[in-house]
Design an enzyme around this catalytic site. Structure first.
Site, mmCIF file in Angstrom:
data_model
loop_
_atom_site.group_PDB
_atom_site.id
_atom_site.type_symbol
_atom_site.label_atom_id
_atom_site.label_comp_id
_atom_site.label_asym_id
_atom_site.label_seq_id
_atom_site.Cartn_x
_atom_site.Cartn_y
_atom_site.Cartn_z
ATOM 1 N N SER A 226 -45.302 -3.651 19.343
ATOM 2 C CA SER A 226 -44.161 -4.289 18.685
ATOM 3 C C SER A 226 -44.560 -4.695 17.267
ATOM 4 O O SER A 226 -44.968 -3.848 16.479
ATOM 5 C CB SER A 226 -43.691 -5.487 19.514
ATOM 6 O OG SER A 226 -42.458 -5.993 19.026
ATOM 7 N N GLU A 356 -36.585 0.048 26.000
ATOM 8 C CA GLU A 356 -37.136 -1.020 25.180
ATOM 9 C C GLU A 356 -36.390 -2.356 25.301
ATOM 10 O O GLU A 356 -36.982 -3.388 25.591
ATOM 11 C CB GLU A 356 -37.160 -0.604 23.707
ATOM 12 C CG GLU A 356 -38.169 0.481 23.397
ATOM 13 C CD GLU A 356 -39.591 -0.057 23.277
ATOM 14 O OE1 GLU A 356 -39.803 -1.268 23.410
ATOM 15 O OE2 GLU A 356 -40.497 0.763 23.036
ATOM 16 N N HIS A 450 -39.450 -3.430 26.690
ATOM 17 C CA HIS A 450 -40.348 -3.812 25.614
ATOM 18 C C HIS A 450 -41.467 -4.695 26.153
ATOM 19 O O HIS A 450 -41.205 -5.718 26.760
ATOM 20 C CB HIS A 450 -39.536 -4.568 24.553
ATOM 21 C CG HIS A 450 -40.174 -4.670 23.224
ATOM 22 N ND1 HIS A 450 -40.462 -3.561 22.451
ATOM 23 C CD2 HIS A 450 -40.552 -5.745 22.484
ATOM 24 C CE1 HIS A 450 -40.985 -3.963 21.300
ATOM 25 N NE2 HIS A 450 -41.059 -5.277 21.298
#
Length: 536
Positions: A226, A356, A450
């Site tokens: 990320s 995600e 995610h």
């Protein structure tokens, strides 16, 4: 005589693997002469857990507010480094509802502006070891997060499995790390990128000191997820970072398509001063303003300037705290040929997760097929049937109606863009992956969302059962994923015996490793889906 304790320590460390074989050996070995290593600033002492020497909170630099980092002050004697150091203050940490708080098991740590410290895990210390070094950059964008935020970040298992030296760092974030005050005095020349300068300082520390911890300073891989992946991308564009790392891994972090231009960054700082009713000649007053106040007005200033930007000047996720193209520390935008040339010889492993932002998509949980189709028609109109067919083509295992709603079409195209910029003739290889394993936790709500890849990369299924379920399939896949990361750190190639042959990515072959209970390589598997998602 003063060297005897240090030599004794080295002997103890050498014996730990043998002691660990005994059923009566303690899980943790800690004491006065245990795990002592010399650094350029002084000796540090950690502890040993199940045979892994662990050091936490080692200072790699020091810095005043908005100032460039400097070498840490040296100390006498042996500094105890057994507990995590402070993390950068932030009021922008992600907040979760109960279910996701359960899955993430977030640890905010304790904060202090004096946060330039790092953590190390290694099987065996000593300059003769020459183990690959993996430096992890945490997520949270450039505004929040820390090296200890999630249990998946713990480096012990990865260090043990791959015989690598694992390093994680804290650095300045948000208004402390990326407020451009360069218009208000020469001493603030680098304030716009103070947080990125911290990362370079940490890598410089690694180059100078990591050999004593068993690492090879000539074989350093930077990796992050990320915001951490975006930091990796940033460092690949920093001239002063060239030579401090030899390989790079970007996990769900390919969104850094542009740096903030200094003209925009200066408008933000001017707006911040205006919010505080300060004149330009009063910029030094910011040194003494409480962080909570500074942070709050900084966010207001960002929002104010964001409303004035043209779409072409707005980053993918809007105007946020982050690196600034200042024509010095960061002279080029990421797509500039000169920037690409800086990391031409750095192999890249890059990818994302299939779902995600699944947990944050409203109305996807338990949706019926009729409702899913209705949602899709609002978005894709006459291309809805083609979109549904493209999802099935890309992911033949699609069963649930929600599978059509929550497949990621934001990060995946950005991964391809970054890979194609890098995969040019004569450059180091690029390898691409897509993590699509579906978590069984919370009635499969999480899917491959995610951060789901992190427990697998660090081989930390045992620490992250709330996210992964802790089943045998998770452990089996973690062994494969973590070994691929280890192999890449060791050689620049992620191929391993547990996976099918993984070719280099090129724009022509579109090769991507799909991580699931059955791992497989496909080529351009989602080309039609991505085209529809992009409105083509």
């Amino acid at each position: 005589m003063k060297r005897i304790p240090f030599l004794f320590t080295l002997c103890i460390i050498d014996l730990i693997p043998l002691l660990a074989l005994s059923q009566n050996a303690p899980a943790i070995v800690a004491g006065k002469n245990i795990a002592v290593v010399q650094t350029a600033s002084g000796a540090v002492r950690g502890y040993i857990h199940h045979g892994i020497c662990t050091f936490k909170g080692i200072p790699y630099a020091k810095a005043g507010r908005f100032m460039p980092p400097e070498k840490p002050a040296p100390w006498k004697g042996i500094r105890s480094c057994m507990a995590y150091g402070p993390v950068c203050p932030t009021n922008q940490s992600t907040t979760f509802g109960d279910e996701f708080a359960f899955a993430f098991q977030q640890n905010p740590g304790h904060s202090d502006e004096d946060c330039l410290n790092l953590n190390i895990w290694t099987q065996k210390t000593g300059a003769g070891e020459k183990k690959p070094v993996m430096v992890f950059l945490h997520g949270g964008g450039f505004a929040s997060g820390s090296s200890i935020e999630y249990p998946s970040y713990d480096g012990e298992n990865l260090s043990r499995e791959g015989n690598v030296v694992l390093v994680s760092i804290n650095h300045r974030l948000n208004v402390l790390g990326f407020l451009d005050l360069s218009a208000y005095g020469e001493k603030y020349k680098y304030s716009a990128n103070a947080g990125a300068l911290d990362m370079v300082a940490a890598l410089t520390w690694v180059k100078q000191n990591i050999a004593n911890f068993g690492g090879d300073p000539g074989n350093v891989t930077i990796f992050g997820q990320s915001g951490g992946g975006a930091k990796v991308s940033c460092l690949m564009n920093v001239p002063s970072a060239k030579g401090l790392f030899s390989k790079a891994i970007v996990q769900s972090g390919s969104y850094l398509d542009r740096f903030t231009e200094d003209s925009i960054a200066r408008k933000v700082s001017a707006a911040l001063l205006a919010e505080l009713n300060l004149q330009p000649n009063q910029a030094d007053s910011l040194q003494k303003i409480p962080y909570e106040v500074l942070s709050a007005v900084g966010l207001k200033a960002l929002q104010k300037i964001a409303q004035t930007l043209k779409p072409a000047d707005t980053p993918v996720f809007g105007l946020e705290w982050g690196p600034v193209r200042d024509n010095d520390f960061l002279p080029y935008q990421p797509g500039d040929a000169r920037a690409i040339a800086l990391s031409q010889n750095v192999p890249l492993l890059v990818g994302s997760c299939k779902n995600e932002y699944n947990p944050f998509i409203p109305g996807a949980r338990g949706i019926s097929m009729d409702s899913a189709v209705a949602k899709l028609r609002k978005k894709y109109g006459g291309k809805t049937d083609a979109y549904i067919a493209a999802v099935r083509k890309a992911y033949p295992e699609t069963i649930k109606p929600s599978d059509y709603i929550d497949v990621d079409l934001i990060f995946r195209p950005l991964v391809i863009t970054q890979a194609e910029r890098k995969a040019v003739p004569g450059a180091a290889p690029v390898f691409m992956y897509l993590f699509k394993w579906q978590s069984p936790v919370l009635d499969t709500l999480l899917k491959a969302f995610h951060c789901m890849d992190l427990p697998f990369v660090f081989d930390n299924i045992n620490r992250c059962e709330e996210m992964t379920g802790g089943g045998k399939d998770a452990y089996a896949l973690a062994g494969k994923v973590s070994q691929a990361w280890i192999n890449f750190a060791r050689t620049g190639n992620p191929n391993c015996v547990a996976l099918p042959a993984w070719p280099e990515y090129t724009p022509e072959n579109g090769a991507v490793m799909l991580f699931d209970n059955k791992c497989e390589v496909k080529r351009h598997h989602d080309k039609d889906l991505l085209a529809i998602g992009a409105g083509r």
